[in-house]
Design a protein around this motif. Structure first.
Motif, PDB file in Angstrom:
ATOM      1  N   THR A  22       1.235  -0.835  -0.184  1.00  9.85           N
ATOM      2  CA  THR A  22       0.004   0.366  -0.130  1.00  9.85           C
ATOM      3  C   THR A  22       0.551   0.812  -0.243  1.00  9.85           C
ATOM      4  N   GLY A  23       2.262   1.728  -0.168  1.00 12.02           N
ATOM      5  CA  GLY A  23       2.859   2.499   0.176  1.00 12.02           C
ATOM      6  C   GLY A  23       3.032   2.853  -1.066  1.00 12.02           C
ATOM      7  N   ASN A  94       7.610   9.878   7.874  1.00 14.54           N
ATOM      8  CA  ASN A  94       8.550  10.632   8.521  1.00 14.54           C
ATOM      9  C   ASN A  94       8.682  10.065  10.617  1.00 14.54           C
ATOM     10  N   THR A 141      16.779   9.172  -0.666  1.00 14.00           N
ATOM     11  CA  THR A 141      16.754   9.234  -1.642  1.00 14.00           C
ATOM     12  C   THR A 141      16.008  10.750  -2.353  1.00 14.00           C
ATOM     13  N   TRP A 190      -1.003  10.644   7.964  1.00 15.11           N
ATOM     14  CA  TRP A 190       0.001  11.018   8.487  1.00 15.11           C
ATOM     15  C   TRP A 190       0.797  11.882   8.146  1.00 15.11           C
TER      16      TRP A 190
HETATM   17  P1  NAI Z   1       2.686   5.317   3.261  1.00 15.87           P
HETATM   18  O1  NAI Z   1       1.647   5.939   4.134  1.00 15.87           O
HETATM   19  O2  NAI Z   1       1.709   5.363   1.285  1.00 15.87           O
HETATM   20  O3  NAI Z   1       3.423   4.554   3.066  1.00 15.87           O
HETATM   21  C1  NAI Z   1       4.345   3.544   4.136  1.00 15.87           C
HETATM   22  C2  NAI Z   1       4.699   2.312   4.143  1.00 15.87           C
HETATM   23  O4  NAI Z   1       5.092   1.859   4.827  1.00 15.87           O
HETATM   24  C3  NAI Z   1       3.779   1.193   3.862  1.00 15.87           C
HETATM   25  O5  NAI Z   1       3.785   0.232   3.572  1.00 15.87           O
HETATM   26  C4  NAI Z   1       3.577   0.801   5.594  1.00 15.87           C
HETATM   27  O6  NAI Z   1       2.775  -0.125   5.892  1.00 15.87           O
HETATM   28  C5  NAI Z   1       5.132   1.091   5.298  1.00 15.87           C
HETATM   29  N1  NAI Z   1       5.625   1.216   7.294  1.00 15.87           N
HETATM   30  C6  NAI Z   1       4.834   2.221   8.125  1.00 15.87           C
HETATM   31  N2  NAI Z   1       5.732   2.317   9.315  1.00 15.87           N
HETATM   32  C7  NAI Z   1       6.380   0.535   9.711  1.00 15.87           C
HETATM   33  C8  NAI Z   1       7.013   0.201  10.188  1.00 15.87           C
HETATM   34  N3  NAI Z   1       7.614   0.697  11.128  1.00 15.87           N
HETATM   35  N4  NAI Z   1       7.945  -0.757   9.742  1.00 15.87           N
HETATM   36  C9  NAI Z   1       7.572  -1.420   8.780  1.00 15.87           C
HETATM   37  N5  NAI Z   1       6.687  -0.701   7.637  1.00 15.87           N
HETATM   38  C10 NAI Z   1       5.876   0.189   7.670  1.00 15.87           C
HETATM   39  O7  NAI Z   1       3.843   6.419   3.020  1.00 15.87           O
HETATM   40  P2  NAI Z   1       4.740   6.673   1.572  1.00 15.87           P
HETATM   41  O8  NAI Z   1       4.115   8.233   0.390  1.00 15.87           O
HETATM   42  O9  NAI Z   1       5.481   6.019   0.146  1.00 15.87           O
HETATM   43  O10 NAI Z   1       6.278   8.187   1.942  1.00 15.87           O
HETATM   44  C11 NAI Z   1       7.259   7.292   2.740  1.00 15.87           C
HETATM   45  C12 NAI Z   1       8.439   7.804   2.985  1.00 15.87           C
HETATM   46  O11 NAI Z   1       8.264   8.006   1.547  1.00 15.87           O
HETATM   47  C13 NAI Z   1       7.320   9.735   3.430  1.00 15.87           C
HETATM   48  O12 NAI Z   1       9.039   9.872   4.097  1.00 15.87           O
HETATM   49  C14 NAI Z   1       7.848  10.227   2.134  1.00 15.87           C
HETATM   50  O13 NAI Z   1       8.177  10.956   2.576  1.00 15.87           O
HETATM   51  C15 NAI Z   1       8.944   9.759   1.298  1.00 15.87           C
HETATM   52  N6  NAI Z   1       8.354  10.103  -0.114  1.00 15.87           N
HETATM   53  C16 NAI Z   1       9.725  10.751  -1.008  1.00 15.87           C
HETATM   54  C17 NAI Z   1       9.175  10.294  -1.947  1.00 15.87           C
HETATM   55  C18 NAI Z   1      10.871  11.147  -2.541  1.00 15.87           C
HETATM   56  O14 NAI Z   1      10.033  10.832  -3.930  1.00 15.87           O
HETATM   57  N7  NAI Z   1      11.614  11.031  -2.503  1.00 15.87           N
HETATM   58  C19 NAI Z   1       8.042  10.435  -2.686  1.00 15.87           C
HETATM   59  C20 NAI Z   1       6.902   9.948  -1.461  1.00 15.87           C
HETATM   60  C21 NAI Z   1       7.486  10.052  -0.005  1.00 15.87           C
END
Ligand code: NAI
Length: 390
Positions: A22-23, A94, A141, A190
């Protein structure tokens, strides 16, 4: 030009925390890491939901027993193996970055972490010291800075083709949060809560990409003062912002203007950059990453295309597809992952001379992003006042 040939000693044994089914961002990591065979995905704690994470990992080709419930189980499970994981990417919300990164480094594992790196400069400094003591690499990243034409802009600035830099104009705006958050998914929930997002919403979520890219293009310029005005157009997001404008004064006298928004209804333009010097300007957008607008004062404007022999060697070195054939975000991420793999490989070989001249988004880049956020918040909280950058 990058053609997939192995440029490191051997593939790195790689794992992921987060980035599950779902991420939002997980696939970008895998698409970047797995492109050149420099990483092999061997394990993960992909999801908060253990069963879903295991099912997902198995579908990615990871052995079921190496799909773990959480980062602690991953560290314990991998510690006993001769073929244990060497580097883990952190693609979780984050508020988890700091604890997960710290645990991985303490276990002797290199880390590739999402932005914004942590909540505070103090945390960044602590983790930077830990990584240094352990001799480990931390990559961040900033996935848009692998585009070859970003490095063309940097090379043109370095060569003096623009003259002295006067204006830095950047925007990253979209309208995906123009409505309220009723029924919003986890990724919005979040991001709009200070406990889980940190001190900012859009400034950290998308503004740090702008700031880092400007550091890549203009490494010699330092911000001296800034003014940040931020607002939550959707009141439930306060004290975090869904819109912000930042004015910056640089140490060479240049002026900067930066706009981030997730309430820019209808805008799919994403990121826009314009760097203006005394002789010429360059403009680039990730919506058309293959094209760079180069405008010399008094001459007709030019559009430079990626992969063409007239480009600077720094840009051609980052090219994958060659001219005529479109490059995109996946290629940019693949470059970021490759450059981090080369850093890890150099550290494992003890090649500090290579590391000293090798450029990749490292922990210092992550720290500088957090420092910029702290200054933005200090300014905004003082009523959009000018503050000295510190
Ligand atoms: P999201 O909420 O869509 O996905 C988070 C994922 O992490 C889910 O699969 C969830 O089950 C998992 N998760 C959450 N807590 C966990 C834990 N303690 N242990 C293991 N898995 C866990 O979040 P999204 O949008 O993917 O963002 C994640 C990070 O990536 C954030 O820090 C965001 O700022 C960053 N991000 C960076 C981008 C870039 O271009 N570099 C683009 C989008 C997000």
């Amino acid at each position: 030009m990058i053609n997939g040939e192995m440029t490191i000693t051997r593939p790195l044994r790689w794992g992921m925390v987060g980035g599950g089914r779902t991420g939002q961002v997980g696939y970008k990591h895998r698409s970047g890491a797995l492109r050149d065979g420099t990483y092999r995905l061997v394990c993960g704690a992909f999801d908060l939901d253990e069963a879903r994470g295991r099912d997902f990992g198995v579908n990615l080709g990871v052995a079921a027993e190496r799909c773990y419930a959480d980062v602690q189980a991953l560290i314990q499970g991998e510690a006993g193996r001769a073929d244990g994981v060497e580097v883990v990417s952190v693609a979780t919300p984050n508020f988890t970055h700091y604890e997960i990164t710290k645990a991985l480094l303490q276990a002797g594992i290199h880390v590739i972490c999402e932005k914004p790196l942590f909540f505070s400069v103090t945390e960044c400094e602590e983790i930077a010291a830990l990584a240094r003591d352990k001799g480990l690499i931390v990559g961040v990243t900033y996935g848009f800075t692998g585009h070859p034409l970003v490095h063309q802009m940097a090379a043109m600035v370095k060569k003096g083709l623009l003259g002295d830099i006067r204006l830095v104009d950047m925007a990253y705006t979209h309208g995906f949060n123009a409505g309220d958050d009723t029924g919003a998914g986890e990724a919005v929930k979040w991001r709009t809560n200070p406990r889980t997002a940190g001190p900012t919403f859009v400034l950290g979520d998308i503004g740090t990409h702008l700031y880092y890219l400007s550091e890549v293009v203009l490494p010699q310029l330092k911000v001296e003062r800034l003014l940040c005005d931020r607002k939550a157009f959707i009141p439930t997001r306060a004290p975090l912002e869904d819109h912000a404008t930042v004015l910056m004064h640089y140490d060479n006298g240049a002026r900067g203007r930066l706009w981030v928004s997730s309430v820019d209804a209808g805008n799919m333009g994403s990121q826009r950059y314009r760097f203006v010097g005394t002789k010429a300007s360059v403009s680039w957008s990730d919506a058309h990453p293959d094209q760079l607008h180069y405008e010399v004062q008094g001459e007709p404007g030019r559009v430079l295309h990626h992969g063409m022999p007239y480009l600077e060697e720094e840009s051609l070195a980052a090219d994958r597809m060659g001219a005529l054939h479109t490059e995109g975000l996946g290629d940019s991420w693949a470059n970021i992952y490759l450059w981090i793999a080369q850093a890890i490989d150099a550290r494992q070989r003890g090649d500090e001379a290579f590391l000293a001249s090798h450029h990749y988004p490292d922990i210092q880049a992550g720290l500088e992003g957090v420092r910029w956020l702290e200054n933005c918040v200090r300014s905004a909280d003082a009523g959009a006042a000018w503050v000295d950058f510190r």
